[in-house]
Scaffold this motif. Structure first.
Motif, PDB file in Angstrom:
ATOM      1  N   PRO A   8       0.828  -1.204   0.000  1.00 39.06           N
ATOM      2  CA  PRO A   8       0.000   0.000   0.000  1.00 39.06           C
ATOM      3  C   PRO A   8       0.861   1.252   0.000  1.00 39.06           C
ATOM      4  O   PRO A   8       1.957   1.266   0.569  1.00 39.06           O
ATOM      5  CB  PRO A   8      -0.805  -0.118   1.293  1.00 39.06           C
ATOM      6  CG  PRO A   8      -0.732  -1.554   1.662  1.00 39.06           C
ATOM      7  CD  PRO A   8       0.590  -2.039   1.172  1.00 39.06           C
ATOM      8  N   ARG A   9       0.330   2.300  -0.597  1.00 41.74           N
ATOM      9  CA  ARG A   9       1.073   3.551  -0.681  1.00 41.74           C
ATOM     10  C   ARG A   9       1.329   4.166   0.683  1.00 41.74           C
ATOM     11  O   ARG A   9       2.348   4.810   0.913  1.00 41.74           O
ATOM     12  CB  ARG A   9       0.318   4.541  -1.561  1.00 41.74           C
ATOM     13  CG  ARG A   9       0.997   5.886  -1.715  1.00 41.74           C
ATOM     14  CD  ARG A   9       0.134   6.838  -2.508  1.00 41.74           C
ATOM     15  NE  ARG A   9      -1.157   7.026  -1.878  1.00 41.74           N
ATOM     16  CZ  ARG A   9      -2.064   7.902  -2.311  1.00 41.74           C
ATOM     17  NH1 ARG A   9      -1.801   8.627  -3.375  1.00 41.74           N
ATOM     18  NH2 ARG A   9      -3.219   8.022  -1.717  1.00 41.74           N
ATOM     19  N   ASP A  68      -3.878   2.531   3.536  1.00 43.58           N
ATOM     20  CA  ASP A  68      -4.202   3.143   2.247  1.00 43.58           C
ATOM     21  C   ASP A  68      -4.669   2.054   1.294  1.00 43.58           C
ATOM     22  O   ASP A  68      -4.051   0.996   1.214  1.00 43.58           O
ATOM     23  CB  ASP A  68      -2.949   3.831   1.692  1.00 43.58           C
ATOM     24  CG  ASP A  68      -3.246   4.742   0.511  1.00 43.58           C
ATOM     25  OD1 ASP A  68      -2.449   5.687   0.322  1.00 43.58           O
ATOM     26  OD2 ASP A  68      -4.228   4.509  -0.214  1.00 43.58           O
ATOM     27  N   LYS A  70      -4.661   2.316  -1.968  1.00 47.08           N
ATOM     28  CA  LYS A  70      -3.919   2.314  -3.216  1.00 47.08           C
ATOM     29  C   LYS A  70      -2.682   1.442  -3.078  1.00 47.08           C
ATOM     30  O   LYS A  70      -1.924   1.574  -2.130  1.00 47.08           O
ATOM     31  CB  LYS A  70      -3.501   3.726  -3.590  1.00 47.08           C
ATOM     32  CG  LYS A  70      -2.893   3.809  -4.985  1.00 47.08           C
ATOM     33  CD  LYS A  70      -2.266   5.173  -5.217  1.00 47.08           C
ATOM     34  CE  LYS A  70      -0.769   5.059  -5.379  1.00 47.08           C
ATOM     35  NZ  LYS A  70      -0.147   6.364  -5.644  1.00 47.08           N
ATOM     36  N   ILE A  71      -2.501   0.559  -4.035  1.00 50.75           N
ATOM     37  CA  ILE A  71      -1.361  -0.350  -4.033  1.00 50.75           C
ATOM     38  C   ILE A  71      -0.350   0.148  -5.051  1.00 50.75           C
ATOM     39  O   ILE A  71      -0.706   0.459  -6.189  1.00 50.75           O
ATOM     40  CB  ILE A  71      -1.798  -1.788  -4.385  1.00 50.75           C
ATOM     41  CG1 ILE A  71      -2.914  -2.261  -3.438  1.00 50.75           C
ATOM     42  CG2 ILE A  71      -0.607  -2.733  -4.330  1.00 50.75           C
ATOM     43  CD1 ILE A  71      -2.506  -2.316  -1.982  1.00 50.75           C
ATOM     44  N   ILE A  72       0.909   0.222  -4.632  1.00 46.32           N
ATOM     45  CA  ILE A  72       1.973   0.609  -5.554  1.00 46.32           C
ATOM     46  C   ILE A  72       2.827  -0.618  -5.840  1.00 46.32           C
ATOM     47  O   ILE A  72       2.957  -1.526  -5.001  1.00 46.32           O
ATOM     48  CB  ILE A  72       2.824   1.767  -5.009  1.00 46.32           C
ATOM     49  CG1 ILE A  72       3.423   1.416  -3.650  1.00 46.32           C
ATOM     50  CG2 ILE A  72       1.995   3.044  -4.928  1.00 46.32           C
ATOM     51  CD1 ILE A  72       4.397   2.462  -3.143  1.00 46.32           C
TER      52      ILE A  72
END
Lengths: 113, 116
Positions: free
Chosen positions: A93-94, A98, A100-102
């Protein structure tokens, strides 16, 4: 925010060789860690994950251990097959909690028969 | 549906034209993501939807890029006045809601865009 670095490819191995693909991360706290795989002509799919420190994720003979001391999540397999040829992505995760996955830049693996 | 569906699978366009890419997520998945995959660049985050709202647009590379999601389901990524550097594979993913940071993403097969 968090970040991830994985080893550059391509990696070429013979069938039945031992595989390690390195992944290191920087993070606030202890986020979940993931390995995704992209087989030729297919979409990315989850390979394995670990949600807390010292956890070991495993699937299809692959393993990765969440090591907070070395901030690493290296992917290993004891005996690779030609069918393991794919691109492997380390991810997290960012930020803390969070959605959003980076992803890392990916490591292409070629297995020779 | 059974999986994440993206269309078109391939799109070739001329520089300066507008393109629309569509994503149909898994039924019941409220979170939807767009990524861009370029050769040697890994996956670049573009935008994230929770329901119909886009709480995170931070990855959109320029104002030529926009995305919307209607009915909490289908999403469209629009690129206006395409440039050659927009050539890439655009990936859509969906996941169940949650703020645990442990959500598993299910990806579509991608839309390959080539700008001539």
């Amino acid at each position: 925010g968090n970040s991830v670095t994985q080893m550059e490819g391509p990696v070429t191995l013979s069938e039945e060789a031992f595989l390690t693909i390195n992944c290191t991360y920087t993070a606030t706290g202890y986020p979940s860690l993931f390995w995704y795989v992209q087989y030729p002509g297919e979409g990315l799919q989850l390979l394995l994950k670990a949600t807390k420190a010292d956890d070991k994720g495993s699937n299809k003979g692959f393993e990765a251990t969440y090591r907070k001391e070395t901030t690493s999540f290296h992917l290993e397999k004891g005996s690779v097959q030609v069918s393991d040829s794919a691109v492997y992505f380390c991810a997290l995760p960012r930020g803390n909690r969070d959605d959003k996955i980076i992803f890392g830049k990916g490591t292409r693996l070629h297995i020779l028969p | 549906g059974a999986g994440v569906s993206q269309s078109p699978s391939n799109k070739v366009t001329e520089k300066g034209k507008d393109v629309e890419l569509r994503c149909d997520p898994i039924s019941g998945h409220t979170a939807l993501y767009w990524y861009r995959q370029s050769l040697g660049q890994g996956l670049e985050f573009l935008i994230y939807f929770q329901g119909n709202s886009a709480p995170d647009k931070s990855g959109l590379p320029s104002d030529r890029f926009s995305a919307e999601r209607t009915g909490g389901s289908v999403s469209t990524l629009t690129i206006q006045r395409t440039q050659q550097e927009d050539s890439a594979v655009y990936l859509c993913a969906s996941s169940l809601a949650g703020r645990s940071g442990a959500n598993v993403l299910t990806f579509g097969a991608g839309s390959r865009l080539t700008v001539l």
